[in-house]
Design a protein around this motif. Structure first.
Motif, PDB file in Angstrom:
ATOM      1  N   ALA A 184       0.801  -1.227   0.000  1.00 24.61           N
ATOM      2  CA  ALA A 184       0.000   0.000   0.000  1.00 24.61           C
ATOM      3  C   ALA A 184       0.831   1.274   0.000  1.00 24.61           C
ATOM      4  CB  ALA A 184      -0.955  -0.001   1.194  1.00 24.61           C
ATOM      5  N   HIS A 185       1.978   1.267   0.702  1.00 25.43           N
ATOM      6  CA  HIS A 185       2.785   2.477   0.834  1.00 25.43           C
ATOM      7  C   HIS A 185       4.067   2.382   0.007  1.00 25.43           C
ATOM      8  CE1 HIS A 185       0.903   3.152   5.072  1.00 25.43           C
ATOM      9  NE2 HIS A 185       0.094   3.500   4.100  1.00 25.43           N
ATOM     10  N   PRO A 186       4.569   3.509  -0.497  1.00 23.79           N
ATOM     11  CA  PRO A 186       5.909   3.480  -1.082  1.00 23.79           C
ATOM     12  C   PRO A 186       6.919   3.227   0.031  1.00 23.79           C
ATOM     13  CG  PRO A 186       5.090   5.738  -0.925  1.00 23.79           C
ATOM     14  CD  PRO A 186       3.956   4.850  -0.556  1.00 23.79           C
ATOM     15  N   SER A 187       7.736   2.227  -0.148  1.00 25.98           N
ATOM     16  CA  SER A 187       8.743   1.869   0.852  1.00 25.98           C
ATOM     17  C   SER A 187       9.873   1.151   0.140  1.00 25.98           C
ATOM     18  CB  SER A 187       8.131   0.938   1.917  1.00 25.98           C
ATOM     19  OG  SER A 187       7.780  -0.314   1.338  1.00 25.98           O
ATOM     20  N   ALA A 188      10.968   0.933   0.863  1.00 22.35           N
ATOM     21  CA  ALA A 188      12.085   0.190   0.266  1.00 22.35           C
ATOM     22  C   ALA A 188      11.621  -1.200  -0.147  1.00 22.35           C
ATOM     23  CB  ALA A 188      13.234   0.099   1.268  1.00 22.35           C
ATOM     24  N   THR A 189      10.731  -1.804   0.649  1.00 18.38           N
ATOM     25  CA  THR A 189      10.243  -3.149   0.334  1.00 18.38           C
ATOM     26  C   THR A 189       9.347  -3.147  -0.894  1.00 18.38           C
ATOM     27  OG1 THR A 189      10.335  -3.817   2.660  1.00 18.38           O
ATOM     28  CG2 THR A 189       8.908  -5.099   1.218  1.00 18.38           C
ATOM     29  N   SER A 190       8.371  -2.227  -0.937  1.00 15.74           N
ATOM     30  CA  SER A 190       7.448  -2.220  -2.082  1.00 15.74           C
ATOM     31  C   SER A 190       8.162  -1.820  -3.372  1.00 15.74           C
ATOM     32  CB  SER A 190       6.269  -1.285  -1.816  1.00 15.74           C
ATOM     33  OG  SER A 190       6.695   0.053  -1.645  1.00 15.74           O
ATOM     34  N   LEU A 191       9.125  -0.900  -3.285  1.00 20.13           N
ATOM     35  CA  LEU A 191       9.852  -0.492  -4.489  1.00 20.13           C
ATOM     36  C   LEU A 191      10.816  -1.571  -4.969  1.00 20.13           C
ATOM     37  CD1 LEU A 191      10.597   3.253  -3.644  1.00 20.13           C
ATOM     38  CD2 LEU A 191       8.828   2.341  -5.152  1.00 20.13           C
ATOM     39  N   SER A 192      11.273  -2.419  -4.043  1.00 22.74           N
ATOM     40  CA  SER A 192      12.203  -3.492  -4.438  1.00 22.74           C
ATOM     41  C   SER A 192      11.510  -4.522  -5.328  1.00 22.74           C
ATOM     42  CB  SER A 192      12.776  -4.183  -3.197  1.00 22.74           C
ATOM     43  OG  SER A 192      11.778  -4.922  -2.511  1.00 22.74           O
ATOM     44  N   ARG A 193      10.191  -4.500  -5.384  1.00 21.96           N
ATOM     45  CA  ARG A 193       9.472  -5.391  -6.292  1.00 21.96           C
ATOM     46  C   ARG A 193       9.801  -5.091  -7.755  1.00 21.96           C
ATOM     47  NH1 ARG A 193       4.961  -8.072  -4.272  1.00 21.96           N
ATOM     48  NH2 ARG A 193       4.342  -7.605  -2.116  1.00 21.96           N
ATOM     49  N   HIS A 194      10.350  -3.916  -8.008  1.00 19.59           N
ATOM     50  CA  HIS A 194      10.660  -3.502  -9.381  1.00 19.59           C
ATOM     51  C   HIS A 194      12.136  -3.659  -9.736  1.00 19.59           C
ATOM     52  CE1 HIS A 194       6.684  -1.617 -10.108  1.00 19.59           C
ATOM     53  NE2 HIS A 194       6.712  -1.420  -8.794  1.00 19.59           N
ATOM     54  N   VAL A 195      12.909  -4.278  -8.857  1.00 21.62           N
ATOM     55  CA  VAL A 195      14.364  -4.381  -9.074  1.00 21.62           C
ATOM     56  C   VAL A 195      14.818  -5.831  -8.998  1.00 21.62           C
ATOM     57  CG1 VAL A 195      16.639  -3.677  -8.239  1.00 21.62           C
ATOM     58  CG2 VAL A 195      14.710  -2.088  -8.085  1.00 21.62           C
ATOM     59  N   SER A 196      15.616  -6.270  -9.976  1.00 21.66           N
ATOM     60  CA  SER A 196      16.266  -7.580  -9.910  1.00 21.66           C
ATOM     61  C   SER A 196      17.778  -7.377  -9.968  1.00 21.66           C
ATOM     62  CB  SER A 196      15.810  -8.474 -11.079  1.00 21.66           C
ATOM     63  OG  SER A 196      16.198  -7.920 -12.323  1.00 21.66           O
ATOM     64  N   TRP A 197      18.513  -8.340  -9.378  1.00 25.02           N
ATOM     65  CA  TRP A 197      19.968  -8.233  -9.274  1.00 25.02           C
ATOM     66  C   TRP A 197      20.646  -9.398  -9.981  1.00 25.02           C
ATOM     67  CZ3 TRP A 197      22.206  -3.990  -7.003  1.00 25.02           C
ATOM     68  CH2 TRP A 197      21.350  -3.171  -6.268  1.00 25.02           C
ATOM     69  N   ASP A 198      21.797  -9.113 -10.587  1.00 27.47           N
ATOM     70  CA  ASP A 198      22.597 -10.141 -11.262  1.00 27.47           C
ATOM     71  C   ASP A 198      24.063  -9.971 -10.880  1.00 27.47           C
ATOM     72  OD1 ASP A 198      20.688 -11.491 -13.154  1.00 27.47           O
ATOM     73  OD2 ASP A 198      20.415  -9.423 -13.802  1.00 27.47           O
ATOM     74  N   GLY A 199      24.802 -11.075 -10.976  1.00 29.49           N
ATOM     75  CA  GLY A 199      26.241 -11.023 -10.748  1.00 29.49           C
ATOM     76  C   GLY A 199      26.605 -11.128  -9.285  1.00 29.49           C
ATOM     77  N   ASP A 200      27.909 -11.149  -9.036  1.00 29.94           N
ATOM     78  CA  ASP A 200      28.425 -11.257  -7.677  1.00 29.94           C
ATOM     79  C   ASP A 200      29.548 -10.253  -7.467  1.00 29.94           C
ATOM     80  OD1 ASP A 200      26.909 -13.657  -6.804  1.00 29.94           O
ATOM     81  OD2 ASP A 200      28.051 -14.634  -8.405  1.00 29.94           O
ATOM     82  N   GLY A 201      29.723  -9.875  -6.194  1.00 22.89           N
ATOM     83  CA  GLY A 201      30.841  -9.002  -5.840  1.00 22.89           C
ATOM     84  C   GLY A 201      30.842  -7.703  -6.607  1.00 22.89           C
ATOM     85  N   ASP A 202      32.011  -7.384  -7.198  1.00 18.29           N
ATOM     86  CA  ASP A 202      32.156  -6.130  -7.938  1.00 18.29           C
ATOM     87  C   ASP A 202      31.377  -6.129  -9.247  1.00 18.29           C
ATOM     88  OD1 ASP A 202      33.805  -5.205  -5.958  1.00 18.29           O
ATOM     89  OD2 ASP A 202      35.662  -5.800  -6.980  1.00 18.29           O
ATOM     90  N   ASP A 203      30.950  -7.297  -9.697  1.00 19.86           N
ATOM     91  CA  ASP A 203      30.242  -7.400 -10.976  1.00 19.86           C
ATOM     92  C   ASP A 203      28.719  -7.326 -10.822  1.00 19.86           C
ATOM     93  OD1 ASP A 203      32.632  -7.728 -12.375  1.00 19.86           O
ATOM     94  OD2 ASP A 203      32.634  -9.887 -11.973  1.00 19.86           O
TER      95      ASP A 203
END
Length: 282
Positions: A184-203
């Motif tokens: 319901a609210h804009p938050s780090a958790t709700s906004l993280s639904r729009h972000v995916s991560w790839d790679g490890d470490g510096d990459d």
């Protein structure tokens, strides 16, 4: 009828009991409709301040929120559906408090409404004073503000957590808080639904998505939360009205809910034992 043509959104994965949840959702909706349609009580001198009238209005609102939430799932709008489930819990807090305190809660509703109206009126008056143009409504609004303040004082808002505590259902506030933070609210958790991560470490790198990422069990989890709230509102309404035998028995619906809830819990625990899926950029 909630949705006669419900289908799983394309690309979604589901538990084997997804259809069972949808069937229960329909049965709960029909039960709520039966309670509302067959309510039988004499109109009292209290009018709309009668706890039975308020209970039926809260039931009707919950059924609308619930129906909208299920329809949103059909189009893949899980986040928006969870926001509707949050509305159902807020209704639950109000009706639980009403069931516990009766007319005292009606008075709190009046003060809550007064506080809201005073705040809106004061904000509009402050805005009008800051304008170079003089508005005709300002004098009327100022008079309204003064009379409302004289009648109710400052008023006081009904906070969801306070209503849950007064209704002796404080544990349910945990679900409300979860739905507030992740949907319901804009938050780090709700906004993280729009972000995916790839790679490890510096990459490591991220990809930003226009649509929220799909999550396992999201549909069943949302249906479980919404069904829980509607079931509880039906029970509270039935209690305030003095009991109703129309439609399916609430105990039967509660048993089915418990069975499906256990299945969801088992599936979640099983998923934790599996290795996390590899993410990839889209």
């Amino acid at each position: 009828m909630i949705s006669p043509t419900y289908r799983l959104p394309e690309g979604e994965t589901a538990l084997p009991n997804k259809q069972a949840w949808l069937d229960l959702a329909q049965r709960l909706y029909e039960k709520g409709k039966a309670i509302f349609d067959h309510s039988d009580f004499l109109e009292s001198a209290e009018g709309t301040r009668d706890p039975k009238v308020v209970a039926l209005a809260l039931l009707a609102r919950t059924m609308g929120n619930f129906q909208a939430g299920v329809l949103l799932l059909e189009t893949g709008h899980v986040v928006e559906s969870r926001t509707m489930a949050r509305c159902c819990y807020e209704n639950f807090f109000w009706i639980a408090s009403l069931a516990q305190t009766g007319e005292a809660f009606i008075k709190k509703m009046e003060l809550d409404d007064a506080a809201s109206r005073l705040k809106l009126a004061n904000g509009l008056l402050d805005w009008s004073k800051a304008q170079s143009q003089k508005y005709d409504f300002a004098e009327t609004l100022s008079s309204f503000y003064s009379s409302l303040r004289a009648k109710h004082g400052k008023g006081s808002r009904i906070l969801p957590k306070d209503a849950a505590n007064d209704g002796k259902i404080s544990d349910a506030y945990i679900f409300y808080g979860e739905l507030s933070n992740d949907a319901a609210h804009p938050s780090a958790t709700s906004l993280s639904r729009h972000v995916s991560w790839d790679g490890d470490g510096d990459d490591v790198c991220f990809t930003l998505h226009a649509l929220p990422l799909k999550e396992p069990f999201a549909i069943e989890d949302t249906l479980e939360l919404a069904c829980n709230a509607l079931l509880c509102v039906c029970i509270a309404t039935n209690e305030i009205l003095g009991g109703s035998t129309d439609g399916e028995r609430l105990a039967t619906l509660a048993d089915e809910f418990s069975k499906l809830s256990i299945e969801n819990k088992t599936a979640r625990e099983g998923a934790r034992l599996l290795p996390p899926p590899k993410t990839r950029r889209s």
